[in-house]
Design a protein around this motif. Structure first.
Motif, PDB file in Angstrom:
ATOM      1  N   ALA A  70       0.832  -1.208   0.000  1.00 53.89           N
ATOM      2  CA  ALA A  70       0.000   0.000   0.000  1.00 53.89           C
ATOM      3  C   ALA A  70       0.864   1.255   0.000  1.00 53.89           C
ATOM      4  N   GLN A  71       1.927   1.271   0.813  1.00 51.54           N
ATOM      5  CA  GLN A  71       2.836   2.423   0.823  1.00 51.54           C
ATOM      6  C   GLN A  71       3.504   2.604  -0.540  1.00 51.54           C
ATOM      7  N   ALA A  72       3.953   1.502  -1.107  1.00 50.69           N
ATOM      8  CA  ALA A  72       4.617   1.568  -2.412  1.00 50.69           C
ATOM      9  C   ALA A  72       3.688   2.133  -3.477  1.00 50.69           C
ATOM     10  N   ALA A  73       2.418   1.710  -3.450  1.00 54.92           N
ATOM     11  CA  ALA A  73       1.457   2.196  -4.442  1.00 54.92           C
ATOM     12  C   ALA A  73       1.249   3.697  -4.318  1.00 54.92           C
ATOM     13  N   ARG A  74       1.186   4.197  -3.086  1.00 56.64           N
ATOM     14  CA  ARG A  74       1.003   5.636  -2.884  1.00 56.64           C
ATOM     15  C   ARG A  74       2.193   6.436  -3.406  1.00 56.64           C
ATOM     16  N   LEU A  75       3.385   5.834  -3.349  1.00 61.46           N
ATOM     17  CA  LEU A  75       4.584   6.526  -3.816  1.00 61.46           C
ATOM     18  C   LEU A  75       4.814   6.346  -5.311  1.00 61.46           C
ATOM     19  N   GLY A  76       4.036   5.475  -5.941  1.00 59.96           N
ATOM     20  CA  GLY A  76       4.215   5.231  -7.360  1.00 59.96           C
ATOM     21  C   GLY A  76       5.298   4.219  -7.675  1.00 59.96           C
ATOM     22  N   ILE A  77       5.666   3.400  -6.691  1.00 61.80           N
ATOM     23  CA  ILE A  77       6.681   2.375  -6.883  1.00 61.80           C
ATOM     24  C   ILE A  77       6.034   1.148  -7.534  1.00 61.80           C
ATOM     25  N   ALA A  78       6.596   0.730  -8.656  1.00 65.56           N
ATOM     26  CA  ALA A  78       6.013  -0.380  -9.397  1.00 65.56           C
ATOM     27  C   ALA A  78       6.845  -1.650  -9.337  1.00 65.56           C
ATOM     28  N   GLY A  79       8.115  -1.556  -8.926  1.00 64.24           N
ATOM     29  CA  GLY A  79       8.980  -2.729  -8.886  1.00 64.24           C
ATOM     30  C   GLY A  79      10.315  -2.387  -8.268  1.00 64.24           C
ATOM     31  N   GLU A  80      11.226  -3.361  -8.246  1.00 66.47           N
ATOM     32  CA  GLU A  80      12.498  -3.167  -7.552  1.00 66.47           C
ATOM     33  C   GLU A  80      13.384  -2.114  -8.210  1.00 66.47           C
ATOM     34  N   ASP A  81      13.121  -1.754  -9.471  1.00 69.08           N
ATOM     35  CA  ASP A  81      13.907  -0.703 -10.119  1.00 69.08           C
ATOM     36  C   ASP A  81      13.594   0.682  -9.574  1.00 69.08           C
ATOM     37  N   ASP A  82      12.564   0.787  -8.726  1.00 71.96           N
ATOM     38  CA  ASP A  82      12.141   2.094  -8.231  1.00 71.96           C
ATOM     39  C   ASP A  82      12.624   2.413  -6.825  1.00 71.96           C
ATOM     40  N   LEU A  83      13.353   1.483  -6.191  1.00 70.88           N
ATOM     41  CA  LEU A  83      13.762   1.760  -4.812  1.00 70.88           C
ATOM     42  C   LEU A  83      14.981   0.944  -4.432  1.00 70.88           C
ATOM     43  N   PHE A  84      15.672   1.434  -3.410  1.00 72.77           N
ATOM     44  CA  PHE A  84      16.748   0.700  -2.753  1.00 72.77           C
ATOM     45  C   PHE A  84      16.142   0.139  -1.480  1.00 72.77           C
ATOM     46  N   GLY A  85      15.619  -1.072  -1.568  1.00 75.81           N
ATOM     47  CA  GLY A  85      14.909  -1.666  -0.439  1.00 75.81           C
ATOM     48  C   GLY A  85      13.948  -2.722  -0.930  1.00 75.81           C
ATOM     49  N   GLY A  86      12.865  -2.925  -0.167  1.00 73.84           N
ATOM     50  CA  GLY A  86      11.935  -3.977  -0.512  1.00 73.84           C
ATOM     51  C   GLY A  86      10.496  -3.610  -0.228  1.00 73.84           C
ATOM     52  N   VAL A  87       9.584  -4.406  -0.792  1.00 83.70           N
ATOM     53  CA  VAL A  87       8.143  -4.210  -0.643  1.00 83.70           C
ATOM     54  C   VAL A  87       7.520  -5.555  -0.279  1.00 83.70           C
ATOM     55  N   VAL A 273       6.133 -18.261  -1.032  1.00 79.89           N
ATOM     56  CA  VAL A 273       4.942 -18.228  -0.180  1.00 79.89           C
ATOM     57  C   VAL A 273       4.241 -16.875  -0.247  1.00 79.89           C
ATOM     58  N   HIS A 274       5.019 -15.802  -0.428  1.00 84.85           N
ATOM     59  CA  HIS A 274       4.448 -14.451  -0.523  1.00 84.85           C
ATOM     60  C   HIS A 274       4.842 -13.847  -1.866  1.00 84.85           C
ATOM     61  N   PRO A 275       4.138 -14.187  -2.947  1.00 82.00           N
ATOM     62  CA  PRO A 275       4.537 -13.749  -4.285  1.00 82.00           C
ATOM     63  C   PRO A 275       4.483 -12.243  -4.492  1.00 82.00           C
ATOM     64  N   GLY A 276       3.839 -11.492  -3.622  1.00 86.31           N
ATOM     65  CA  GLY A 276       3.821 -10.044  -3.755  1.00 86.31           C
ATOM     66  C   GLY A 276       5.082  -9.365  -3.265  1.00 86.31           C
ATOM     67  N   PHE A 277       6.013 -10.138  -2.725  1.00 85.56           N
ATOM     68  CA  PHE A 277       7.271  -9.590  -2.197  1.00 85.56           C
ATOM     69  C   PHE A 277       8.284  -9.372  -3.317  1.00 85.56           C
ATOM     70  N   TYR A 278       8.989  -8.226  -3.265  1.00 87.16           N
ATOM     71  CA  TYR A 278      10.142  -8.007  -4.144  1.00 87.16           C
ATOM     72  C   TYR A 278      11.108  -7.056  -3.436  1.00 87.16           C
ATOM     73  N   ALA A 279      12.372  -7.122  -3.798  1.00 90.76           N
ATOM     74  CA  ALA A 279      13.378  -6.293  -3.134  1.00 90.76           C
ATOM     75  C   ALA A 279      14.602  -6.138  -4.008  1.00 90.76           C
ATOM     76  N   SER A 280      15.168  -4.945  -4.004  1.00 91.16           N
ATOM     77  CA  SER A 280      16.431  -4.687  -4.684  1.00 91.16           C
ATOM     78  C   SER A 280      17.595  -4.752  -3.703  1.00 91.16           C
ATOM     79  N   ARG A 281      17.298  -4.778  -2.411  1.00 87.58           N
ATOM     80  CA  ARG A 281      18.329  -4.904  -1.383  1.00 87.58           C
ATOM     81  C   ARG A 281      17.882  -5.980  -0.402  1.00 87.58           C
ATOM     82  N   ARG A 282      18.701  -7.037  -0.269  1.00 83.91           N
ATOM     83  CA  ARG A 282      18.352  -8.158   0.598  1.00 83.91           C
ATOM     84  C   ARG A 282      19.542  -8.475   1.485  1.00 83.91           C
ATOM     85  N   ASN A 283      19.269  -8.683   2.766  1.00 83.14           N
ATOM     86  CA  ASN A 283      20.324  -9.035   3.708  1.00 83.14           C
ATOM     87  C   ASN A 283      19.766 -10.042   4.707  1.00 83.14           C
ATOM     88  N   TYR A 284      20.561 -11.093   4.979  1.00 84.80           N
ATOM     89  CA  TYR A 284      20.138 -12.126   5.920  1.00 84.80           C
ATOM     90  C   TYR A 284      21.228 -12.314   6.975  1.00 84.80           C
TER      91      TYR A 284
END
Length: 374
Positions: A70-87, A273-284
């Motif tokens: 929901a936050q991403a949609a309000r900001l106009g973020i459509a995919g991982e190319d639009d942010l340094f982080g994840g949704v 399990v959560h197909p709506g998840f995407y991220a350009s930055r991942r850390n474990y």
């Protein structure tokens, strides 16, 4: 990274998404990462995002927390190319609670909870449970204590090990559970997890930005702060160009190979399990050590799909590869957070925070590429 001549120019902006006040050093690090990403991409740095006065160029966001869909949609973020982080589809997916399943008798779970994720992750995490009510927390803690050894109680949204409690006896568990903030527990949950000794915490991660993929494998450091508390003080990373498979060549021992395997399986399970998840930055964060019976254990502690402690090291590595100072392949980069007023950064370090008068937290933060000329 592509030059402005073959890729549309963008405006890199920071955004406060977590709703929690951040310290001066966290805000400084966020702004520094955003500014450096803009420089490396040939884009513009536009400061903090103001929805009432958006930049003329298409924004590229550097949020301080993982965003919900929901936050991403309000900001106009459509995919991982639009942010340094994840949704993530739901806020809880970005927190520690997805690492473990619920106790058997637990009736409380947030909307969107998928029980199969806990089952999928069980082979790559430590023994533990997530809970959203005092009754479930108490029963989960007692079951873990009965298996032997101490356990850790971990608030779901805490960062850098803050707010954790180490519990060894059922009486202490009951006291700790009774002191929990009921509203916070119901809204965000908590994790109860076995504690390891002689432990090492590894970092496994990946960054994707403007057609370049970096992956890394390294270890974290801890040291006492000015109040004598053990805190995160940095990470040393082996960084490669390419995906997780490229890390297999730099995983030099059994610990690193197992940490890499756990992180990759964790990452894949969440995506399935959560197909709506995407991220350009991942850390474990992956811990390895011995349990109360002396058995070797290795498991993912938590995920981070946002700007994090290792991000300055990611940025200086990105800089080194893009500048051509280092051939595409592998390098070593590190980031440091010092609480020592006398600490001076080494030559060629990139300093992103320095305040000797800071009342809390680090007084100096910097990142450096090792063994390569500036």
């Amino acid at each position: 990274m592509p030059s402005p001549t073959n890729r549309c120019r963008r405006a890199v902006v920071t955004v406060c998404a977590g709703g929690q006040p951040r310290s001066d050093h966290e805000r400084a690090s966020q702004a520094w990462v955003a500014r450096r990403l803009a420089e490396l991409a040939g884009w513009e740095y536009a400061g903090e995002y103001d929805p009432a006065h958006p930049p003329a160029l298409r924004p590229y966001f550097v949020p301080d927390d993982t965003l919900t869909a929901a936050q991403a949609a309000r900001l106009g973020i459509a995919g991982e190319d639009d942010l340094f982080g994840g949704v993530v589809p739901h806020a809880f997916i970005a927190s520690k609670v997805i690492t473990h399943g619920l106790p058997r008798e637990c009736a409380s779970a947030p909307e969107g909870w998928r029980a199969e994720l806990g089952e999928r992750l069980r082979p790559v995490v430590l023994d533990g449970f997530s809970a959203f009510c005092p009754h479930s927390a108490g029963s989960a803690g007692r079951e873990l204590l009965a298996r032997g050894g101490a356990i850790r109680l971990k608030p779901a949204q805490a960062r850098g090990g803050q707010g954790q409690q180490r519990v060894e006896h059922p009486d202490h568990l009951e006291q700790a559970v009774a002191a929990l903030d009921l509203l916070q527990l119901q809204q965000h949950g908590m994790v109860l997890e076995q504690d390891l000794v002689e432990a090492t915490t590894c970092s496994v991660g990946q960054v994707r930005i403007a057609d370049l993929v970096l992956s890394y494998l390294g270890t974290q450091q801890q040291a006492p702060d000015r109040e004598g508390l053990e805190v995160y003080t940095g990470s040393r990373l082996q960084v490669v160009t390419g995906g997780y498979e490229a890390l297999e060549a730099v995983a030099g021992d059994a610990l690193q190979r197992e940490a890499l395997d756990c992180a990759r399986r964790y990452d894949a399970a969440v995506a399935e399990v959560h197909p709506g998840f995407y991220a350009s930055r991942r850390n474990y964060d992956v811990i390895a050590g011995r349990d109360a019976r002396g058995r070797w254990r290795c498991g993912v502690l938590e995920q981070s799909w946002r700007l994090g402690g290792a991000s300055p090291a990611e940025v200086v590595a990105l800089d080194a590869f893009l500048s051509g100072r280092v051939p595409r392949g592998a390098l070593t980069a590190s980031c440091h957070e010092s609480h020592d007023l006398a600490h001076r950064p080494p030559p060629h370090a990139q300093v992103h925070f320095h305040d000797p008068f800071a009342r809390r937290g680090p007084v100096l933060k910097y990142a450096v590429v090792h063994g390569n000329p500036p």
